[in-house]
Design a protein around this motif. Structure first.
Motif, PDB file in Angstrom:
ATOM      1  N   ILE A 270       0.848  -1.186   0.000  1.00 41.57           N
ATOM      2  CA  ILE A 270       0.000   0.000   0.000  1.00 41.57           C
ATOM      3  C   ILE A 270       0.891   1.246   0.000  1.00 41.57           C
ATOM      4  O   ILE A 270       2.010   1.226   0.515  1.00 41.57           O
ATOM      5  N   TYR A 271       0.390   2.327  -0.599  1.00 42.40           N
ATOM      6  CA  TYR A 271       1.213   3.520  -0.831  1.00 42.40           C
ATOM      7  C   TYR A 271       0.330   4.753  -0.768  1.00 42.40           C
ATOM      8  O   TYR A 271      -0.855   4.704  -1.122  1.00 42.40           O
ATOM      9  N   ARG A 272       0.923   5.849  -0.309  1.00 41.82           N
ATOM     10  CA  ARG A 272       0.237   7.150  -0.432  1.00 41.82           C
ATOM     11  C   ARG A 272       1.258   8.201  -0.823  1.00 41.82           C
ATOM     12  O   ARG A 272       2.450   8.093  -0.516  1.00 41.82           O
ATOM     13  N   GLU A 273       0.767   9.234  -1.509  1.00 41.37           N
ATOM     14  CA  GLU A 273       1.663  10.270  -2.029  1.00 41.37           C
ATOM     15  C   GLU A 273       2.014  11.318  -0.983  1.00 41.37           C
ATOM     16  O   GLU A 273       3.052  11.963  -1.082  1.00 41.37           O
ATOM     17  N   ALA A 274       1.165  11.495   0.012  1.00 32.25           N
ATOM     18  CA  ALA A 274       1.404  12.547   1.005  1.00 32.25           C
ATOM     19  C   ALA A 274       0.668  12.205   2.301  1.00 32.25           C
ATOM     20  O   ALA A 274      -0.171  11.293   2.338  1.00 32.25           O
ATOM     21  N   ASP A 275       0.983  12.984   3.344  1.00 30.45           N
ATOM     22  CA  ASP A 275       0.419  12.774   4.673  1.00 30.45           C
ATOM     23  C   ASP A 275      -1.106  12.855   4.689  1.00 30.45           C
ATOM     24  O   ASP A 275      -1.775  12.162   5.445  1.00 30.45           O
ATOM     25  N   ASN A 276      -1.654  13.727   3.833  1.00 27.21           N
ATOM     26  CA  ASN A 276      -3.102  13.962   3.861  1.00 27.21           C
ATOM     27  C   ASN A 276      -3.854  13.087   2.860  1.00 27.21           C
ATOM     28  O   ASN A 276      -5.043  13.281   2.640  1.00 27.21           O
TER      29      ASN A 276
END
Length: 221
Positions: A77-83
């Motif tokens: 799993i991955y996200r581009e930014a904190d928000n």
């Protein structure tokens, strides 16, 4: 407390805080906590997310990647930014229990990273991947006979610095031309020994060197 396992996933440049991946109970999946080193205060910043058992942060202390196994596949799993929300970017077939993806590290931007994998050749080799899609490219370093033991990024997280492997002895391959020269000088000065640069001052004028032979297990210079 009742923590059963922990893993430091980030240390702030000024050493004011660390991020800890912690399991509260035996065999439970970990959450990530920010720990203020001055006060010892802990704040949960990423909740337990089954089946994720391993978390990685970028150089800004943002948790960007999680790994876990489900139905004999490695889920990423991955996200581009904190928000942003975490999204599943890969489900990698695990052929057998020896097939592995390990040591995931990001460049400081978090847009791409590196990992060790033995899925393609049976040997652990170093690959670059795209963060957003987890698309794994050609190997950055693949020894024809042995596993890559480890690799290191530059201190600011901007680029790869070195890979480590063991054939008849421990070896290091530097990507950084200056460090290639430094290693050669050290090896010339300490002949017939295994010599590894453990750390350096920021201006690269002073180095801590670990050195060893079969009958002289450990010295530091």
């Amino acid at each position: 407390g009742d923590f059963q396992g922990d893993d430091v996933v980030y240390v702030a440049d000024d050493s004011s805080c660390i991020l800890l991946s912690e399991s509260r109970y035996f065999l439970s999946v970990p959450a990530v906590y920010r720990v203020d080193l001055a006060t010892g205060e802990m704040k949960r910043i990423v909740p337990e997310t089954p089946p994720i058992i391993s978390w990685s942060a970028d150089r800004n202390g943002v948790v960007r990647v999680g790994l876990g196994y489900i139905d004999e596949r490695l889920k990423v799993i991955y996200r581009e930014a904190d928000n942003k929300e975490f999204e599943t970017v890969a489900r990698i077939k695990v052929v057998d229990e020896d097939s592995d993806v390990a040591k995931i590290k990001f460049q400081s931007t978090g847009e791409k990273g590196y990992l060790l994998s033995n899925a393609k050749t049976g040997r652990l080799a170093l690959y670059e991947f795209k963060g957003k899609t987890f698309e794994v490219g050609e190997p950055v370093f693949d020894h024809p006979d042995v596993d890559v033991d480890d690799y290191r990024m530059k201190e600011d997280g901007s680029a790869l610095e070195a890979v480590f492997y063991t054939d008849d002895r421990e070896r290091v391959v530097w990507f950084d031309p200056q460090m290639k020269e430094v290693q050669k000088e050290i090896d010339d000065a300490l002949k017939d020994r295994i010599n590894r640069v453990i750390s350096s001052s920021r201006d690269r004028k002073r180095f801590l060197v670990w050195t060893s032979t079969a009958d002289d297990p450990r010295r530091y210079y």
